[in-house]
Write a protein that holds these residues in place. Sequence first.
Motif, PDB file in Angstrom:
ATOM      1  N   GLY A 139      -2.680   2.498  -2.574  1.00  0.00           N
ATOM      2  CA  GLY A 139      -2.862   2.217  -3.985  1.00  0.00           C
ATOM      3  C   GLY A 139      -1.583   1.711  -4.617  1.00  0.00           C
ATOM      4  O   GLY A 139      -0.517   1.682  -3.991  1.00  0.00           O
ATOM      5  N   ARG A 150       3.866   1.045  -5.053  1.00  0.00           N
ATOM      6  CA  ARG A 150       2.827   0.966  -4.024  1.00  0.00           C
ATOM      7  C   ARG A 150       3.043   2.043  -2.973  1.00  0.00           C
ATOM      8  O   ARG A 150       4.177   2.458  -2.717  1.00  0.00           O
ATOM      9  CB  ARG A 150       2.852  -0.392  -3.319  1.00  0.00           C
ATOM     10  N   VAL A 187      -6.444   9.492  -0.578  1.00  0.00           N
ATOM     11  CA  VAL A 187      -6.499   8.499  -1.653  1.00  0.00           C
ATOM     12  C   VAL A 187      -6.469   9.181  -3.021  1.00  0.00           C
ATOM     13  O   VAL A 187      -5.773   8.726  -3.943  1.00  0.00           O
ATOM     14  CB  VAL A 187      -7.737   7.611  -1.497  1.00  0.00           C
ATOM     15  N   GLU A 192      -3.623   8.657  -6.024  1.00  0.00           N
ATOM     16  CA  GLU A 192      -3.983   8.257  -7.390  1.00  0.00           C
ATOM     17  C   GLU A 192      -3.398   9.226  -8.414  1.00  0.00           C
ATOM     18  O   GLU A 192      -2.810   8.805  -9.417  1.00  0.00           O
ATOM     19  CB  GLU A 192      -5.499   8.188  -7.538  1.00  0.00           C
ATOM     20  N   GLN A 220      -4.689   1.345  -9.175  1.00  0.00           N
ATOM     21  CA  GLN A 220      -5.803   0.930  -8.327  1.00  0.00           C
ATOM     22  C   GLN A 220      -5.596   1.520  -6.941  1.00  0.00           C
ATOM     23  O   GLN A 220      -4.507   1.409  -6.370  1.00  0.00           O
ATOM     24  CB  GLN A 220      -5.882  -0.593  -8.251  1.00  0.00           C
ATOM     25  N   VAL A 221      -6.624   2.145  -6.401  1.00  0.00           N
ATOM     26  CA  VAL A 221      -6.544   2.728  -5.063  1.00  0.00           C
ATOM     27  C   VAL A 221      -7.671   2.167  -4.204  1.00  0.00           C
ATOM     28  O   VAL A 221      -8.656   1.638  -4.718  1.00  0.00           O
ATOM     29  CB  VAL A 221      -6.622   4.266  -5.108  1.00  0.00           C
ATOM     30  N   HIS A 222      -7.517   2.272  -2.901  1.00  0.00           N
ATOM     31  CA  HIS A 222      -8.536   1.764  -1.991  1.00  0.00           C
ATOM     32  C   HIS A 222      -8.632   2.651  -0.759  1.00  0.00           C
ATOM     33  O   HIS A 222      -7.669   3.310  -0.367  1.00  0.00           O
ATOM     34  CB  HIS A 222      -8.235   0.318  -1.568  1.00  0.00           C
TER      35      HIS A 222
END
Length: 571
Positions: free
Chosen positions: A350, A425, A473, A477, A489-491
């Motif tokens: 993220g 990041r 994740v 965050e 924004q996280v993935h």
Amino acid sequence: MNFNAQGQDEVSYDAIVVGSGISGGYAAMELCTKGYKVLLLERGRMVKHNDYPTANLDSWDLEFQGKVPREEIAAHYYKQNRLSWWVNQDNKHWIVKDDEYDYEEDQRFDWIRGHHVGGRSIMWGRHCYRLSDLDFEANLKDGIAVDWPIRYADIAPWYTYVEKFVGVQGKKEGLAHLPDGEFLPPFDLNCAEDHFKQAVEAKWPVRRITPGRTANLTQYIPELHHGTRGKCQARNRCWRGCPFGGYFSSLSATIPVANETGNLTLVANSVVHSVIYDDQTQRATGVRVIDAETQETREYFAKVLFLNASTIGSTAILLNSKSERFPNGLGNDSGELGHNLMDHHYGMGGSGIYTGHKDKYYSGRKPNGGFYIPRFRNISKETERTDYIRGFGYQGGAARGINTDAPLGPGFKTAITSPGEWTMRATCFGELLPYHENRVYLHAEKTDQYGIPKLVFDASLKENERKLRIDGVECLEEMLLAAGCENVQVHNQPTAPGAAIHEMGTARMGRDPRTSVLNKWNQVHAVPNVFVTDGSFMTSAGTQNPSITYMAMTARAVDYLDKTLRRDGRI
């Protein structure tokens, strides 16, 4: 088969080392400096220190802004480029072409390779973190796979030994689950990273943030850092090869030291087909080699073999070394050879925009990524999870971008050269458990251009990894938000095994020959003059980057071999 024209004595050595990467180079150096005549075999082409064609090129010197055309990717790198960031104009000459050495898959496996002298030690990420007893005791505690045959106390002095030579920059943190090492001065956190550290540690004291520990010489000490080496210039072009010798690689460090002894013979373009085994002595006597240029077959002989062809490469050689005694591969009495294939899994990460410190910047390009957050789940009763076992760590950093959206006009030049926002990041690396069903094996019919059976991969993430990923994740965050980041924004896009380029296991260590391939000294249980000290030996994966563990275990194995030979006259 074309046998050697010379007599056996002319192709006999005290030791043969297969593979010239991180562990193979270290094995060759340790053996040579102890007085053994060593043959170092590399399946790829010859490369010498400073054979780095893109090391001094700027971005505008590279074709297509450094990108490789789609047509070239489709023809040559269709599996290597599954990691969309990996194959570029500045490093593609180090990366194996899939059409030249392909493999089969029952389930996707991203096997990233570099066939040349120095192997992946030229392109590695250089992060160096010790394993701890949290890792060495994990299988026993969790009741899975088999117990490691060693504990941290067995390897701790060898970590110290190799760290002094390798040169690892970092900061001591006093964490039992991420032991401190012999560190050079660190690349300090920049102001935004330090803000992140203060905010996170204030809210969650168990979550520690430290400068990433990497094998870059922030301080060059000639009496320790032998070879062709010098201080890191903070260019962050490491995967191209470093003409300054500013980071550890076989080309700049171990091979030059081994060469200086006069005991090293290095032969490139030598594809090891199999190990030669003597049924009467119950020992290996040498290796069969196919010349990559002429396709001729040669044999080399030695009292001792070190297999360091990489986790998959060494296991492939053992699987292909069949005899009446070992119909399923050399040392495979347990049936575990090729099984328990591991990697770290990522695709979790993220970012966020940090709006503070707009009046501050930084100099240089730190090659350590920025910060490291060691595992903080399942390290104590207070941090224990009920939904999954093991844990994860993060590598990340903060940097200022450029004003790419600057409007055209009189102020365009000033705007485009002014720093943009800070972006924070991080990428999360999770532990993959040692499942027996995750494996690599030889294809029954298909062979490569050398007539060697092709490899087939069959491995995947399971339920434990999926649950771990969700938590990894979510934790990232909440840390970015706690640091005041905006537009977070996280993935969570699961990667296939292999993508972290930390493949491990397949010839695991263990206490019992019935359930493992190697003993606590990295010897094949049934063939004690064969040592395997690359990632094949790993019994579990931990969350830490594993290469420093390979080097420590290699040095330990050579020391054991040397003392045994001097005491008993044989191994």
